[in-house]
Write a protein that holds these residues in place. Structure first.
Motif, PDB file in Angstrom:
ATOM      1  N   UNK A   1      -4.804   7.106  12.624  1.00 21.24           N
ATOM      2  CA  UNK A   1      -3.975   6.349  12.850  1.00 21.24           C
ATOM      3  C   UNK A   1      -4.848   4.888  12.459  1.00 21.24           C
ATOM      4  N   UNK A   2      -6.539   5.344  12.487  1.00 21.56           N
ATOM      5  CA  UNK A   2      -7.269   4.189  12.394  1.00 21.56           C
ATOM      6  C   UNK A   2      -7.035   3.488  11.164  1.00 21.56           C
ATOM      7  N   UNK A   3      -6.913   4.457  10.105  1.00 23.77           N
ATOM      8  CA  UNK A   3      -7.161   4.676   8.472  1.00 23.77           C
ATOM      9  C   UNK A   3      -5.540   3.337   8.097  1.00 23.77           C
ATOM     10  N   UNK A   4      -4.324   3.786   9.368  1.00 23.67           N
ATOM     11  CA  UNK A   4      -2.980   3.001   8.627  1.00 23.67           C
ATOM     12  C   UNK A   4      -3.042   1.739   9.475  1.00 23.67           C
ATOM     13  N   UNK A   5      -3.666   1.859  10.746  1.00 29.41           N
ATOM     14  CA  UNK A   5      -3.784   0.589  11.150  1.00 29.41           C
ATOM     15  C   UNK A   5      -4.465  -0.404  10.403  1.00 29.41           C
ATOM     16  N   UNK A   6      -5.299   0.019  10.582  1.00 31.15           N
ATOM     17  CA  UNK A   6      -6.623  -1.328   9.157  1.00 31.15           C
ATOM     18  C   UNK A   6      -5.459  -1.570   7.721  1.00 31.15           C
ATOM     19  N   UNK A   7      -4.763  -0.184   7.763  1.00 33.58           N
ATOM     20  CA  UNK A   7      -3.994  -1.341   6.206  1.00 33.58           C
ATOM     21  C   UNK A   7      -3.190  -2.009   6.601  1.00 33.58           C
ATOM     22  N   UNK A   8      -2.119  -1.383   7.404  1.00 31.40           N
ATOM     23  CA  UNK A   8      -0.882  -2.567   7.720  1.00 31.40           C
ATOM     24  C   UNK A   8      -1.446  -4.145   8.841  1.00 31.40           C
TER      25      UNK A   8
ATOM     26  N   UNK B   1       3.431  -4.186   3.361  1.00 31.91           N
ATOM     27  CA  UNK B   1       3.988  -3.747   2.741  1.00 31.91           C
ATOM     28  C   UNK B   1       3.602  -2.326   3.029  1.00 31.91           C
ATOM     29  N   UNK B   2       4.106  -0.860   3.703  1.00 32.81           N
ATOM     30  CA  UNK B   2       2.896  -0.167   3.434  1.00 32.81           C
ATOM     31  C   UNK B   2       4.070   1.248   3.779  1.00 32.81           C
ATOM     32  N   UNK B   3       3.799   2.606   3.003  1.00 31.73           N
ATOM     33  CA  UNK B   3       4.815   3.321   2.481  1.00 31.73           C
ATOM     34  C   UNK B   3       4.179   4.587   2.581  1.00 31.73           C
ATOM     35  N   UNK B   4       5.300   5.698   2.874  1.00 34.17           N
ATOM     36  CA  UNK B   4       4.711   7.285   2.909  1.00 34.17           C
ATOM     37  C   UNK B   4       5.156   7.459   1.649  1.00 34.17           C
TER      38      UNK B   4
ATOM     39  N   UNK C   1       2.783   2.466  -9.995  1.00 37.77           N
ATOM     40  CA  UNK C   1       2.276   2.562  -8.585  1.00 37.77           C
ATOM     41  C   UNK C   1       1.197   1.231  -8.447  1.00 37.77           C
ATOM     42  N   UNK C   2       1.925   1.098  -6.759  1.00 41.76           N
ATOM     43  CA  UNK C   2       1.083   0.298  -6.783  1.00 41.76           C
ATOM     44  C   UNK C   2      -0.273   0.736  -6.102  1.00 41.76           C
ATOM     45  N   UNK C   3      -1.099  -0.300  -5.541  1.00 37.19           N
ATOM     46  CA  UNK C   3      -2.034   0.280  -4.923  1.00 37.19           C
ATOM     47  C   UNK C   3      -1.589   1.390  -3.643  1.00 37.19           C
ATOM     48  N   UNK C   4      -2.343   2.176  -3.795  1.00 37.16           N
ATOM     49  CA  UNK C   4      -2.011   3.661  -3.171  1.00 37.16           C
ATOM     50  C   UNK C   4      -4.360   3.791  -2.687  1.00 37.16           C
ATOM     51  N   UNK C   5      -3.420   4.742  -0.914  1.00 33.89           N
ATOM     52  CA  UNK C   5      -3.853   4.916  -0.747  1.00 33.89           C
ATOM     53  C   UNK C   5      -4.767   6.263  -0.475  1.00 33.89           C
ATOM     54  N   UNK C   6      -5.364   7.271  -0.269  1.00 41.25           N
ATOM     55  CA  UNK C   6      -4.785   8.781  -0.312  1.00 41.25           C
ATOM     56  C   UNK C   6      -6.148   9.327   0.882  1.00 41.25           C
TER      57      UNK C   6
ATOM     58  N   UNK D   1       0.704  -1.254  -0.166  1.00 41.04           N
ATOM     59  CA  UNK D   1      -0.183  -0.084  -0.240  1.00 41.04           C
ATOM     60  C   UNK D   1       0.627   0.805   0.458  1.00 41.04           C
ATOM     61  N   UNK D   2       0.514   2.150  -1.169  1.00 39.39           N
ATOM     62  CA  UNK D   2       1.580   3.284  -0.789  1.00 39.39           C
ATOM     63  C   UNK D   2       0.159   4.327  -0.374  1.00 39.39           C
ATOM     64  N   UNK D   3       1.188   4.897   0.280  1.00 40.83           N
ATOM     65  CA  UNK D   3       0.553   6.004   1.150  1.00 40.83           C
ATOM     66  C   UNK D   3       0.383   7.424   0.671  1.00 40.83           C
ATOM     67  N   UNK D   4      -0.522   8.467   0.324  1.00 45.64           N
ATOM     68  CA  UNK D   4      -0.558   9.463   0.277  1.00 45.64           C
ATOM     69  C   UNK D   4      -1.826  10.243   1.289  1.00 45.64           C
ATOM     70  N   UNK D   5      -0.576  10.866   2.154  1.00 44.42           N
ATOM     71  CA  UNK D   5      -1.365  11.450   3.286  1.00 44.42           C
ATOM     72  C   UNK D   5      -1.332  13.189   3.080  1.00 44.42           C
ATOM     73  N   UNK D   6      -2.930  13.640   2.831  1.00 39.22           N
ATOM     74  CA  UNK D   6      -2.483  15.395   2.100  1.00 39.22           C
ATOM     75  C   UNK D   6      -3.595  15.988   3.198  1.00 39.22           C
TER      76      UNK D   6
END
Length: 279
Positions: free
Chosen positions: A235-242, A247-250, A45-50, A12-17
């Motif tokens: 925080x809840x969002x990122x914890x669930x994706x983990x 593999x999860x990265x910003x 790109x891998x699957x992304x979460x923004x 999961x590729x994380x883009x936090x805005x």
């Protein structure tokens, strides 16, 4: 279950805005998701979460621009301190402010087509995981009387706190949700009700615009009786994706993606200006 399988991504590729502040224009968000759809769909790109937050913005759907007295409604929203934009996808008016968190999940369709309901169900499951500890039943059904009603409105006890939409570009699927995290859901609904009252007036229209009942909308803080912040929910969002990926990265947009973003953004700005030229 297929919906849970979609959350199980190798990366999961994380883009936090979510903390960019009032200067972050909402139209850029739609260009971001279009860019990520193309990038994920092409395999670059891998699957992304923004995640994203916009301040004091009303996002209209194309159907809203056909309201007979649209300028009256927009004048009112401007006087209330809101910027008004038109998104490049379906749906109707929604409120964005500092208490509303938007999340996008962008999947590739390389492993086969993702049915539209499967995309909605995946987001619903994600939200249920995020707030499981509260033991509340989160339903997915249309809340008649809410703004931007749809078959996957998320509600607790008949009160809507979220709406889900989808966008598909070049082999990528973006499933987007707005979550009313804190503040007054009914006050947001009252604002949109007043907009429709002014923009439609007494004139008959072919399209049936929602008859909004503010008491049918609430924020998660109101529904769960706990003061949630955007950071809490992030925080809840990122914890669930983990839980679903090893593999999860910003990340931010890559140098290769930036020209594509600029092109999508220019196109969206042009469409927005054209949609509002009728006023």
């Amino acid at each position: 279950m297929n919906e849970v399988e979609l959350l199980h991504q190798p990366t999961w590729r994380i883009i936090d805005q979510s903390s960019m502040g009032p200067a972050f224009p909402a139209l850029q968000s739609f260009a971001m998701d279009d860019t990520l759809c193309a990038s994920v769909g092409s395999g670059h790109s891998p699957a992304a979460a923004r995640s994203w937050v916009h301040h004091q913005t009303i996002v209209l759907g194309i159907q809203d621009t056909r309201l007979p007295f649209l300028s009256r409604g927009i004048d009112y929203l401007n006087k209330m301190g809101y910027e008004v934009i038109v998104r490049n996808s379906g749906g109707l008016a929604v409120v964005l402010d500092s208490g509303v968190l938007n999340l996008s999940l962008i999947f590739p369709e390389t492993q086969g087509k993702i049915d539209i309901n499967r995309g909605y169900e995946t987001m619903w499951i994600l939200i249920k995981h995020m707030f499981a500890e509260f033991g509340m039943n989160i339903e997915a059904r249309e809340i008649v009387g809410s703004y931007c009603p749809g078959s996957y409105d998320l509600s607790i006890g008949g009160k809507k706190f979220a709406g889900i939409s989808q966008r598909r570009i070049k082999g990528g699927v973006a499933v987007q949700i707005y979550l009313s995290v804190n503040g007054s859901g009914s006050e947001r609904a009252s604002l949109v009700r007043r907009f429709y009252g002014l923009a439609k007036g007494d004139k008959e229209t072919k399209f049936v615009y929602p008859c909004i009942k503010p008491e049918l909308m609430a924020s998660l803080s109101e529904l769960l009786s706990v003061e949630l912040t955007i950071s809490d929910v992030m925080l809840r969002f990122l914890q669930v994706l983990k839980k679903f990926s090893a593999n999860i990265y910003s990340s931010q947009l890559s140098q290769e993606e930036l020209p594509q973003f600029e092109a999508y953004y220019a196109r969206i700005v042009e469409r927005n200006d054209k949609a509002l030229q009728i006023i």
